[in-house]
Design an enzyme around this catalytic site. Structure first.
Site, mmCIF file in Angstrom:
data_model
loop_
_atom_site.group_PDB
_atom_site.id
_atom_site.type_symbol
_atom_site.label_atom_id
_atom_site.label_comp_id
_atom_site.label_asym_id
_atom_site.label_seq_id
_atom_site.Cartn_x
_atom_site.Cartn_y
_atom_site.Cartn_z
ATOM 1 N N GLY A 1 0.868 -1.166 0.000
ATOM 2 C CA GLY A 1 0.000 0.000 0.000
ATOM 3 C C GLY A 1 0.903 1.213 0.000
ATOM 4 N N GLU A 2 0.681 2.132 0.899
ATOM 5 C CA GLU A 2 1.520 3.321 1.007
ATOM 6 C C GLU A 2 1.932 3.447 2.466
ATOM 7 O OE1 GLU A 2 3.696 6.480 0.645
ATOM 8 O OE2 GLU A 2 2.014 6.636 2.018
ATOM 9 N N SER A 3 3.222 3.372 2.731
ATOM 10 C CA SER A 3 3.704 3.251 4.116
ATOM 11 C C SER A 3 3.312 4.436 4.989
ATOM 12 C CB SER A 3 5.221 3.053 4.148
ATOM 13 O OG SER A 3 5.899 4.154 3.566
ATOM 14 N N CYS B 1 6.237 -5.144 0.603
ATOM 15 C CA CYS B 1 6.344 -3.823 -0.008
ATOM 16 C C CYS B 1 6.248 -2.737 1.072
ATOM 17 C CB CYS B 1 5.322 -3.661 -1.125
ATOM 18 S SG CYS B 1 5.714 -2.304 -2.253
ATOM 19 N N ILE C 1 6.325 -3.105 -7.178
ATOM 20 C CA ILE C 1 5.453 -1.970 -7.477
ATOM 21 C C ILE C 1 5.844 -0.826 -6.532
ATOM 22 C CG2 ILE C 1 3.076 -1.134 -7.608
ATOM 23 C CD1 ILE C 1 2.225 -4.132 -7.867
ATOM 24 N N ARG C 2 6.515 0.198 -7.085
ATOM 25 C CA ARG C 2 7.014 1.309 -6.254
ATOM 26 C C ARG C 2 7.691 0.759 -4.999
ATOM 27 N NH1 ARG C 2 2.711 5.040 -4.390
ATOM 28 N NH2 ARG C 2 4.483 6.154 -3.573
ATOM 29 N N HIS D 1 5.684 -8.420 -4.119
ATOM 30 C CA HIS D 1 4.334 -8.839 -3.739
ATOM 31 C C HIS D 1 4.158 -10.345 -3.976
ATOM 32 C CE1 HIS D 1 2.439 -4.858 -3.140
ATOM 33 N NE2 HIS D 1 3.429 -4.465 -3.918
ATOM 34 N N GLU E 1 2.003 -12.281 -2.887
ATOM 35 C CA GLU E 1 0.587 -12.659 -2.918
ATOM 36 C C GLU E 1 0.015 -12.659 -4.330
ATOM 37 O OE1 GLU E 1 0.504 -8.160 -2.558
ATOM 38 O OE2 GLU E 1 1.782 -9.792 -1.842
#
Length: 195
Positions: free
Chosen positions: A47-49, A79, A136-137, A175, A177
Site C-alpha cells: 500500500g503506502e507506508s 512492499c 510496485i514502487r 508482492h 501474494e
C-alpha cells in the site's frame, strides 16, 4: 488451525487471504486491537507506508501492534509492509514512524515511481530455486544487521536484498501474494504454528 491476521487498513488483503488459504491457514481481517489479540501471526500488506502509519494511529493499533511484535508475534511485511517493519527509513516523510521489528534500513520507492514497476526472476537463497517477483514502487534494503537472514537479492538493481528474515519477522520488497508462489506465506504460517 493457525490463524493469520491481515492488516486490513489498505493494500492487497484479498490476495493475501487467498495465498494463506492455499497454505492451510485461517485468516481474519485486522482493523482493531481486539482482532489483533486473536491471531497467531500477521501480514502487513503493501500500500503506502505513510498512509499505513497514519491509519495505525487513527485506529489506535500502532502501540498494540508494536507490543505484539516486540513479544514475538510472527509477521510478514510486503512492499510497504517491509518499510513498516524496518528500524530506519530513507525517504521517510516528516514524522513517519515504523514498527522497528527488523534491524534494517530501507529506501522507500527505491525502484522508482508506479510506471517503473517491474518483474524479475530472483534466486530464493534458502534452496537456490527461482522465484518470480513483482515490484510496485517497491523499497529495498540498503543495509541490515549481520543477524538478518537475506532470503533473496535483486541482481538487476545493484544486488540489494529484497527479502529478509529476522527472528519472527519476514519482509519482502515484492508482492508474493500476486505470484501464486506461496513459499513466503508458508514461512509465516510455519513460524506462527511453531510459536
Amino acid at each position: 488451525m493457525t490463524r493469520i491476521g491481515i492488516l486490513a487498513l489498505q493494500g492487497d488483503v484479498v490476495e493475501h487471504e487467498r495465498a494463506l488459504a492455499r497454505v492451510g491457514a485461517e485468516t481474519v481481517r485486522v482493523r482493531r486491537a481486539d482482532e489483533l489479540d486473536t491471531v497467531d501471526g500477521l501480514v502487513i500488506p503493501g500500500g503506502e507506508s505513510t498512509t499505513i502509519d497514519k491509519l495505525l494511529r487513527i485506529f489506535a493499533l500502532f502501540d498494540p501492534l508494536k507490543a505484539r511484535l516486540d513479544d514475538g508475534l510472527p509477521v510478514l511485511g510486503t512492499c510497504a509492509g517491509m518499510i513498516m517493519l524496518a528500524t530506519d527509513i530513507i525517504g521517510a516523510i516528516d514524522g513517519q514512524r515504523s514498527l522497528g521489528a527488523i534491524p534494517m534500513t530501507v529506501r522507500r520507492n527505491a525502484f522508482g515511481r508506479q510506471v517503473d514497476s517491474s518483474e524479475a526472476e530472483l534466486t530464493w537463497l534458502p534452496d537456490g530455486s527461482t522465484m518470480h517477483a513483482t515490484f510496485i514502487r517497491a523499497p529495498w534494503v540498503e543495509e541490515c544487521a549481520a543477524e538478518v537472514e537475506v532470503l533473496a537479492v535483486d541482481e538487476s538493481h545493484g544486488s540489494h536484498p529484497v527479502a529478509v528474515r529476522y527472528r519472527h519477522a519476514i519482509a519482502t520488497s515484492f508482492h508474493p501474494e500476486i505470484s501464486r508462489d506461496d513459499r513466503v506465506h508458508a514461512l509465516l504460517v510455519d513460524a506462527a504454528t511453531a510459536r
